[in-house]
Design an enzyme around this catalytic site. Sequence first.
Site, PDB file in Angstrom:
ATOM      1  N   THR A 131       3.536  10.094   0.515  1.00  0.00           N
ATOM      2  CA  THR A 131       4.944  10.024   0.118  1.00  0.00           C
ATOM      3  C   THR A 131       5.758   9.469   1.277  1.00  0.00           C
ATOM      4  O   THR A 131       5.276   9.346   2.407  1.00  0.00           O
ATOM      5  CB  THR A 131       5.447  11.413  -0.316  1.00  0.00           C
ATOM      6  OG1 THR A 131       6.805  11.310  -0.767  1.00  0.00           O
ATOM      7  CG2 THR A 131       5.394  12.415   0.825  1.00  0.00           C
ATOM      8  N   CYS A 132       7.013   9.121   0.999  1.00  0.00           N
ATOM      9  CA  CYS A 132       7.910   8.595   2.047  1.00  0.00           C
ATOM     10  C   CYS A 132       9.337   8.713   1.535  1.00  0.00           C
ATOM     11  O   CYS A 132       9.678   9.727   0.922  1.00  0.00           O
ATOM     12  CB  CYS A 132       7.549   7.151   2.401  1.00  0.00           C
ATOM     13  SG  CYS A 132       7.667   6.008   1.017  1.00  0.00           S
ATOM     14  N   GLY A 133      10.167   7.692   1.738  1.00  0.00           N
ATOM     15  CA  GLY A 133      11.542   7.735   1.251  1.00  0.00           C
ATOM     16  C   GLY A 133      11.660   7.296  -0.198  1.00  0.00           C
ATOM     17  O   GLY A 133      12.233   7.997  -1.029  1.00  0.00           O
TER      18      GLY A 133
END
Length: 337
Positions: free
Chosen positions: A287-289
């Site tokens: 996951t990330c932004g």
Amino acid sequence: MATLAIFRSAGASLPRQSFQKCQMAFIQSRRNLSSYLVTPKELAEALKKSPPSPISPEPRVIPLCAAWFLPNDERKGIEVFREKRIPKARFFDLDKVIDKRSPYPHMLPSPKTFAEAMSSLGIRKDDTVVVYDSKELGIFSAPRVGWTLRIFGHPKVHILNNFRLWVEEGYPTESGELYNVECNPYPIPQLDESKVATFEQVREVALDYNKEGAEGVQIIDARPNGRFTGKDPEPREGLSSGHMPGSINIPFTAVLDPKTRAFLPKEQLRKLFEEKGVDPSKPIISTCGTGVTAVVIDTALEEAGYGTPETRRVYDGSWTEWAQRVNPSDSLIRKDE
């Protein structure tokens, strides 16, 4: 093409079926790239053998620029594409080939939208596509576009490691406005949903964290440490920073060489994941932004041999969706004191 001429003359003494097999093997050898990540030298040689000619009936090698910048960056992907690009490259707009009905940025497009985008780029299903980033950022958004092509079933996809090295090593570039390409019918594909993690699935993992009998799915967060701990704000105004319960923070920059911004060698990637406590035998969600740099981590995991395609997924909505959808009462946004 002397070699092809030799094939043709030799074919006169071969049975027709054997000759056709030899010819196909020769065509394959012209365009095959050895691994998912390719070097500038490998791409340059492949382009010489199979250039992206609009009139060629044979499968081609197509450079695809995926340059993209964060919303708080004044630079734009299309602008750096105009300034400097691989000759005959196409531009994939990460802000447009999306699910426009979703309130979250960069959510995967529908199969029909994807097919329309590929058609407008003049890409055929049998083309080999090599996705690359801007020289300014190095590896950043190209893995997301490469992942998108793969989960929609495009057979031959690679990532250039990377365009900064392409420029520094003196390979050819061009500049100028976009040129017209001949659209090609691209079949509407099926999305491989097994490679995508949904909000509901990630929420279940977070709620199960530390519970007896839980599957032990690992969540790797690619955002910078300050946003992960909650000390720094998110680049999107009004969005809370912090992290999911039990998630592991590996900023995407940690898997890149600090100077070239290319992926680290496999051995260094394996060592990094070991030090961070990632278990290759357990499922992993990256996951990330907004689901862009999460795929940098997913690609690094693949290069390091961590997990399998069946046990690795990317959370499409990532933190932008998470921070807007979780209930405050669930305590699913954690901040370090």
